[in-house]
Design an enzyme around this catalytic site. Sequence first.
Site: not given
Ligand code: ZN
Length: 197
Positions: A106-107, A148-149, A52, A47
């Site tokens: 998380c990225l 999360h997103e 981000q 996601g």
């Molecule tokens: Zn994230």
Amino acid sequence: MSKVLQIGDPILRTVARPLSRDEILSAEIQSLIEEMKLTMQEYHGVGLAAPQIGHSLQIVVIEDINHSHLTKEELIERERFPVSFHVIINPKLYMVEGDATFYEGCLSIPHILGKVTRAKQVRVECVNELGETQLIEASGWYARILQHEIDHLQGVLMCDLAPPQSLTTTKNYQKWWRQANSKPEDDAEKMQAHTEL
Ligand code: ZN
């Protein structure tokens, strides 16, 4: 492909704004959605939220199709099933029931996992990339990805929700916290990929 911004960047703490229907259909937003898709795939995320990659807009892309890094037991325990690519814009999130606690990544917080308790079932009202109204009923890991997103659109990161004592590097997760029946330590890199959101 864009670079994913990392924790500490103020845009990750900014509440993203909703889009009008005209904006959604504009060439600019359509190409941003394409860019988000490419970036999510390039980073092996499941996601990605627009903040981000530096756009404070209420857009999320989700795709969770590669589960080769997880055992059958882990897939069952997490209620993780394939979710094909889709776009969520201007979401309203409603918790439906239950809660489940799992490590997630998380990225924007690379190489770190934390234990986060989230609703097991959620409902999301949103529009898609064509500006059409959608109602999503989700459970299990898909419900977790949505939470999360959508948190990202509110400037909330997973480390705000995880008890600080639960934070672990991906390697130490593999070494100490992953179930005994899971795959060996050497697929830590693979685990890192396809886990983050
Ligand atoms: Zn994230």
